[in-house]
Design an enzyme around this catalytic site. Structure first.
Site, PDB file in Angstrom:
ATOM      1  CG  HIS A  20       4.229  -4.559   7.355  1.00 50.46           C
ATOM      2  ND1 HIS A  20       3.557  -5.746   7.121  1.00 50.46           N
ATOM      3  CD2 HIS A  20       3.901  -3.741   6.318  1.00 50.46           C
ATOM      4  CE1 HIS A  20       2.853  -5.632   6.005  1.00 50.46           C
ATOM      5  NE2 HIS A  20       3.054  -4.436   5.495  1.00 50.46           N
ATOM      6  CG  ASP A  78       3.456  -7.467   9.869  1.00 49.55           C
ATOM      7  OD1 ASP A  78       2.495  -6.665   9.797  1.00 49.55           O
ATOM      8  OD2 ASP A  78       4.130  -7.791   8.881  1.00 49.55           O
ATOM      9  CB  SER A 100       1.961  -5.197   2.546  1.00 46.53           C
ATOM     10  OG  SER A 100       1.105  -4.636   3.496  1.00 46.53           O
ATOM     11  CD  GLN A 101      -3.831  -2.806  -1.551  1.00 52.19           C
ATOM     12  OE1 GLN A 101      -4.759  -2.725  -2.333  1.00 52.19           O
ATOM     13  NE2 GLN A 101      -3.286  -1.720  -1.011  1.00 52.19           N
ATOM     14  CB  THR A 127      -0.915   0.010   1.244  1.00 55.57           C
ATOM     15  OG1 THR A 127      -1.630  -1.230   1.286  1.00 55.57           O
ATOM     16  CG2 THR A 127      -1.917   1.165   1.173  1.00 55.57           C
TER      17      THR A 127
END
Ligand SMILES: *[C@@H]1O[C@H](CO)[C@@H](O)[C@H](O)[C@H]1NC(C)=O
Ligand SMILES: *[C@@H]1O[C@H](CO)[C@@H](O)[C@H](O)[C@H]1NC(C)=O
Ligand SMILES: *[C@@H]1O[C@H](CO)[C@@H](O)[C@H](O)[C@H]1NC(C)=O
Ligand SMILES: *[C@@H]1O[C@H](CO)[C@@H](O)[C@H](O)[C@H]1NC(C)=O
Ligand SMILES: *[C@@H]1O[C@H](CO)[C@@H](O)[C@H](O)[C@H]1NC(C)=O
Length: 258
Positions: A201, A189, A104-105, A33
């Site tokens: 993260h 995270d 992540s995303q 993101t």
């Protein structure tokens, strides 16, 4: 004689070009993101894989990677982009192996595209979005800091136990691909495990990059999958590009003889 020679050399160079355009390994990377277009934090592992596999090429998934109140729409677009870009590539290069890296995303959209939904308001279907051809040729899937993380999956790596903010339900399985996924998530995270360290993260590339690479290499060593539903791999000694060359040569050779 002369025209035939010219034709033959044209065929040879055309087939060499066709062979060069398909890599042995194609790495798709999906960023996190708000990272600017490109690989974002997935770049560490994407680069390691490219460097370790001579001839490998890479491509970033083109999607918004947006946050806030457009996060769900960004995931929807991302899942479609993963499905589309991998399918487009596989149709062009059906014998190239595919490796996915999601951060992540970016991990969420890869997870959703290969393992299916539902996923909040982003994805209402249970089915995977990827094509059958992609399912056959995908060799390894690396997920880092995946918001869909849930404890107990066979491919989890790291010491997280809590689920992410878009966690899969407990008991979820991704049977079709569980043997080729490695999903990295540590306890601190905030996004894959409800922890409180953004450094954790952001740190998977340096903490787990070599482990991810070793995993990918071990899966690339075993040749193509027999099916997209997890029934395993079949070994093949075929060299895809050679195959393509001979096909072209035979086809055009026939024309020359006529
Ligand atoms: C699908 O992917 C191809 C190649 O990556 C791209 O040219 C095309 O615009 C994409 N289509 C959609 C609908 O996103
Ligand atoms: C999924 O269904 C919900 C509820 O009907 C809806 O709000 C959402 O827009 C749908 N998402 C997609 C991607 O179709
Ligand atoms: C979890 O794993 C990370 C990475 O190896 C490590 O730095 C951290 O100390 C571990 N945390 C716990 C609570 O074990
Ligand atoms: C973060 O979580 C750890 C336990 O996981 C705790 O010891 C620490 O105090 C927390 N830090 C902050 C800033 O909340
Ligand atoms: C997987 O697919 C193969 C061939 O497509 C089929 O024969 C087999 O029954 C399937 N296995 C499962 C567990 O769905």
């Amino acid at each position: 004689m002369k025209p035939i020679r010219i034709l033959l050399s044209a065929i040879l160079s055309a087939s060499a070009t066709a062979a060069q355009s398909c890599p042995n390994v194609k790495v798709f990377g999906a960023r996190e993101t708000t990272a600017p277009p490109g690989f974002g934090s997935a770049s560490t592992v994407v680069n390691l894989i490219e460097q370790a596999n001579s001839g490998a090429t890479s491509e970033s998934i083109v999607y918004p990677a947006a946050g806030g109140n457009v996060y769900a729409a960004s995931v929807t677009a991302g899942v479609a982009a993963v499905a589309n870009q991998t399918k487009t590539f596989n149709q062009m290069c059906p014998e190239s192996k595919i490796v996915m890296v999601g951060y992540s995303q970016g991990a969420q959209i890869v997870d959703d595209a290969f393992c299916g939904g539902p996923d909040g308001t982003s994805l209402n279907t249970t089915a995977a979005s990827i094509s059958l051809g992609v399912g056959k040729m995908v060799a390894a899937i690396i997920l880092m800091g995946n918001p869909r993380h849930v404890n107990g999956l066979p491919f989890n790596v790291g010491n997280a136990t809590a689920g992410g903010f878009a966690a899969r339900p407990v008991g979820f399985q991704c049977l079709a691909f569980e043997d080729i996924i490695a999903a990295f998530c540590d306890v601190d995270d905030p996004f894959c495990a409800k922890g409180n360290s953004s450094a954790t993260h952001q740190g998977y590339g340096s903490v787990y990059g070599q482990a991810a690479l070793a995993f990918v290499q071990s899966k690339l060593d075993v040749s193509q999958r027999t099916s997209s539903n997890g029934t395993g791999f079949v070994s093949t000694s075929e060299v895809p590009t050679l195959h393509l060359n001979w096909g072209l040569l035979l086809a055009f050779g026939g024309l020359v003889l006529l």
